[in-house]
Design a protein around this motif. Structure first.
Motif, PDB file in Angstrom:
ATOM      1  N   GLY A 152       0.794  -1.212   0.000  1.00  0.00           N
ATOM      2  CA  GLY A 152       0.000   0.000   0.000  1.00  0.00           C
ATOM      3  C   GLY A 152       0.828   1.264   0.000  1.00  0.00           C
ATOM      4  N   GLY A 153       2.081   1.176   0.459  1.00  0.00           N
ATOM      5  CA  GLY A 153       2.953   2.333   0.468  1.00  0.00           C
ATOM      6  C   GLY A 153       3.801   2.418  -0.790  1.00  0.00           C
ATOM      7  N   PHE A 154       4.877   1.644  -0.833  1.00  0.00           N
ATOM      8  CA  PHE A 154       5.778   1.707  -1.983  1.00  0.00           C
ATOM      9  C   PHE A 154       5.078   1.329  -3.280  1.00  0.00           C
ATOM     10  CE2 PHE A 154       8.581  -0.454  -4.972  1.00  0.00           C
ATOM     11  CZ  PHE A 154       9.416   0.607  -5.303  1.00  0.00           C
ATOM     12  N   GLY A 155       4.400   0.176  -3.276  1.00  0.00           N
ATOM     13  CA  GLY A 155       3.773  -0.297  -4.504  1.00  0.00           C
ATOM     14  C   GLY A 155       2.759   0.679  -5.057  1.00  0.00           C
ATOM     15  N   HIS A 156       1.961   1.272  -4.169  1.00  0.00           N
ATOM     16  CA  HIS A 156       0.944   2.209  -4.638  1.00  0.00           C
ATOM     17  C   HIS A 156       1.576   3.438  -5.297  1.00  0.00           C
ATOM     18  CE1 HIS A 156      -2.742   4.516  -4.876  1.00  0.00           C
ATOM     19  NE2 HIS A 156      -2.067   5.533  -4.362  1.00  0.00           N
ATOM     20  N   PHE A 157       2.496   4.076  -4.599  1.00  0.00           N
ATOM     21  CA  PHE A 157       3.042   5.328  -5.130  1.00  0.00           C
ATOM     22  C   PHE A 157       4.012   5.109  -6.286  1.00  0.00           C
ATOM     23  CE2 PHE A 157       1.582   6.776  -0.943  1.00  0.00           C
ATOM     24  CZ  PHE A 157       0.855   7.883  -1.339  1.00  0.00           C
ATOM     25  N   TYR A 158       4.683   3.943  -6.302  1.00  0.00           N
ATOM     26  CA  TYR A 158       5.631   3.675  -7.380  1.00  0.00           C
ATOM     27  C   TYR A 158       4.929   3.186  -8.638  1.00  0.00           C
ATOM     28  CZ  TYR A 158       9.757   1.825  -9.809  1.00  0.00           C
ATOM     29  OH  TYR A 158      10.742   1.557 -10.734  1.00  0.00           O
ATOM     30  N   ALA A 159       3.866   2.380  -8.480  1.00  0.00           N
ATOM     31  CA  ALA A 159       3.259   1.719  -9.643  1.00  0.00           C
ATOM     32  C   ALA A 159       1.832   2.142  -9.958  1.00  0.00           C
ATOM     33  CB  ALA A 159       3.293   0.193  -9.440  1.00  0.00           C
ATOM     34  N   PRO A 162      -1.820   8.045  -9.548  1.00  0.00           N
ATOM     35  CA  PRO A 162      -2.077   8.741 -10.812  1.00  0.00           C
ATOM     36  C   PRO A 162      -0.909   9.584 -11.299  1.00  0.00           C
ATOM     37  CG  PRO A 162      -3.326   9.732  -9.016  1.00  0.00           C
ATOM     38  CD  PRO A 162      -2.750   8.455  -8.487  1.00  0.00           C
ATOM     39  N   GLU A 163       0.016   9.945 -10.407  1.00  0.00           N
ATOM     40  CA  GLU A 163       1.218  10.661 -10.819  1.00  0.00           C
ATOM     41  C   GLU A 163       2.364  10.273  -9.899  1.00  0.00           C
ATOM     42  OE1 GLU A 163       1.347  14.943  -9.929  1.00  0.00           O
ATOM     43  OE2 GLU A 163      -0.659  14.706  -9.064  1.00  0.00           O
ATOM     44  N   LYS A 164       3.585  10.361 -10.425  1.00  0.00           N
ATOM     45  CA  LYS A 164       4.764  10.025  -9.640  1.00  0.00           C
ATOM     46  C   LYS A 164       5.119  11.203  -8.744  1.00  0.00           C
ATOM     47  CE  LYS A 164       5.247   6.171 -11.993  1.00  0.00           C
ATOM     48  NZ  LYS A 164       4.822   4.883 -11.423  1.00  0.00           N
ATOM     49  N   LEU A 165       5.173  10.957  -7.450  1.00  0.00           N
ATOM     50  CA  LEU A 165       5.493  11.989  -6.477  1.00  0.00           C
ATOM     51  C   LEU A 165       6.770  11.596  -5.743  1.00  0.00           C
ATOM     52  CD1 LEU A 165       1.916  12.572  -5.036  1.00  0.00           C
ATOM     53  CD2 LEU A 165       3.119  13.977  -6.721  1.00  0.00           C
ATOM     54  N   GLU A 166       7.736  12.488  -5.733  1.00  0.00           N
ATOM     55  CA  GLU A 166       9.060  12.158  -5.204  1.00  0.00           C
ATOM     56  C   GLU A 166       9.037  11.806  -3.724  1.00  0.00           C
ATOM     57  OE1 GLU A 166      13.595  14.024  -4.999  1.00  0.00           O
ATOM     58  OE2 GLU A 166      11.918  15.243  -5.714  1.00  0.00           O
ATOM     59  N   TYR A 167       8.344  12.613  -2.917  1.00  0.00           N
ATOM     60  CA  TYR A 167       8.413  12.386  -1.476  1.00  0.00           C
ATOM     61  C   TYR A 167       7.880  11.007  -1.066  1.00  0.00           C
ATOM     62  CZ  TYR A 167       7.646  12.546   3.495  1.00  0.00           C
ATOM     63  OH  TYR A 167       7.639  12.224   4.827  1.00  0.00           O
ATOM     64  N   PRO A 168       6.630  10.612  -1.435  1.00  0.00           N
ATOM     65  CA  PRO A 168       6.152   9.300  -0.989  1.00  0.00           C
ATOM     66  C   PRO A 168       6.946   8.136  -1.585  1.00  0.00           C
ATOM     67  CG  PRO A 168       4.563  10.313  -2.466  1.00  0.00           C
ATOM     68  CD  PRO A 168       5.570  11.355  -2.138  1.00  0.00           C
ATOM     69  N   ILE A 169       7.412   8.279  -2.835  1.00  0.00           N
ATOM     70  CA  ILE A 169       8.223   7.194  -3.408  1.00  0.00           C
ATOM     71  C   ILE A 169       9.519   7.050  -2.631  1.00  0.00           C
ATOM     72  CG2 ILE A 169       9.572   6.489  -5.426  1.00  0.00           C
ATOM     73  CD1 ILE A 169       7.322   7.573  -7.174  1.00  0.00           C
ATOM     74  N   ASN A 170      10.178   8.153  -2.326  1.00  0.00           N
ATOM     75  CA  ASN A 170      11.416   8.087  -1.553  1.00  0.00           C
ATOM     76  C   ASN A 170      11.163   7.545  -0.151  1.00  0.00           C
ATOM     77  OD1 ASN A 170      12.979   9.060  -3.624  1.00  0.00           O
ATOM     78  ND2 ASN A 170      13.017  11.170  -2.879  1.00  0.00           N
ATOM     79  N   ARG A 171      10.068   7.988   0.451  1.00  0.00           N
ATOM     80  CA  ARG A 171       9.763   7.553   1.820  1.00  0.00           C
ATOM     81  C   ARG A 171       9.542   6.048   1.886  1.00  0.00           C
ATOM     82  NH1 ARG A 171       9.194   5.389   5.745  1.00  0.00           N
ATOM     83  NH2 ARG A 171       8.022   5.883   7.631  1.00  0.00           N
ATOM     84  N   TYR A 172       8.748   5.525   0.974  1.00  0.00           N
ATOM     85  CA  TYR A 172       8.429   4.104   1.038  1.00  0.00           C
ATOM     86  C   TYR A 172       9.509   3.233   0.411  1.00  0.00           C
ATOM     87  CZ  TYR A 172       3.891   5.256   2.928  1.00  0.00           C
ATOM     88  OH  TYR A 172       2.887   5.711   3.753  1.00  0.00           O
TER      89      TYR A 172
END
Length: 275
Positions: A152-159, A162-172
């Motif tokens: 729900g964290g990395f997979g959601h924001f990485y894959a 609706p858009e790639k966001l640096e902060y949540p991708i880096n965080r997870y």
């Protein structure tokens, strides 16, 4: 522009990414639909996601080990919202796969949450619990608590976002790599997570972290440099080679490029013949 949260949150079905059309902030059945029922005492309703594969792998491992059991496995297509049908909600009020109906005692007993189903079956047959039940339980519940950050964290924001966001991708990504390091350090001093025995803790963790290291989750193996976790890779490959694991991965699999790995329903051991 930076996001400024409103005073009161409201649901926006257009902003949820891949699964926006089925995600809602409410629980309960959304339509009437009875579940099918086969001839075996165990009726599994699931999908070949990591959480679903945990249970089908365990079923196949129990069969491989000689336990006289059989099960019917029916697909719940979460992309179509089938988890919100009345029959499935009666099995799992949380509307998440997998859910199990156990009629082995003559009464219908529901079991939901993948870890609960695995522990229910392993204790029923006194199998895959390991010599140290406490250590096994620690790693089983570690997976249950940690994998939401991966999925729900990395997979959601990485894959899926609706858009790639640096902060949540880096965080997870940081948290995913930290978790891989936890596993790598453990598997550097122990063949299996609970010690010398292959247990349900290995099956549960492999479904997420093992398949991540084998390049099957989120196309993120290079991004996360999973090859640097050599102990996890060794463990993942050993589990992947087990015949029961290969069978368990197929059950209720509806998508993917490899047609030979798809098995919409599973009703007997003969369903695997020729695969």
């Amino acid at each position: 522009m930076p996001y400024e949260p409103p005073k009161v949150w409201t649901h926006d079905a257009e902003s949820g990414g891949t699964f926006a059309s089925i995600n809602k902030p409410t629980a309960g059945a959304q339509f009437d639909r009875e579940l099918p029922r086969g001839e075996h005492p165990y009726q599994l309703h699931s999908l070949a996601t990591p959480n679903g594969q945990k249970v089908t792998i365990l079923f196949e491992e129990l069969i491989e080990a000689g336990h006289p059991i059989e099960y019917d496995a029916w697909p719940i297509d979460i992309s179509e919202g089938e988890q919100f049908g009345s029959g499935f909600v009666a099995l799992n009020v949380n509307s998440k796969i997998p859910a199990l109906l156990d009629a082995t005692t003559g009464e219908d007993v529901r079991v939901f949450e993948s870890g609960a189903i695995m522990l229910h079956l392993a204790e029923r047959y006194d199998a895959f619990l390991g010599e140290s039940r406490t250590e096994m339980l620690s790693w089983l519940f570690w997976q249950m608590g940690s994998a939401p950050f991966l999925g729900g964290g990395f997979g959601h924001f990485y894959a899926y976002a609706p858009e790639k966001l640096e902060y949540p991708i880096n965080r997870y990504a940081m948290e995913a790599k930290r978790q891989l390091d936890v596993l790598d350090k453990r598997l550097g001093v122990s063949e299996w997570l609970a010690g010398d025995d292959y247990t349900i803790a290995d099956m549960a963790n492999w479904a997420w972290y093992g398949q991540l290291c084998l390049g099957r989750l989120y196309s993120a193996a290079e991004f996360l440099q999973v090859h640097t976790y050599g102990n996890v890779v060794r463990w993942a490959e050993a589990i992947d080679a087990r015949p029961a694991v290969r069978r368990g991965r197929m059950v209720n699999k509806l998508s993917g490029e490899d047609e030979s790995m798809k098995m919409r329903e599973r009703h007997s051991r003969a369903d695997f013949d020729g695969r």
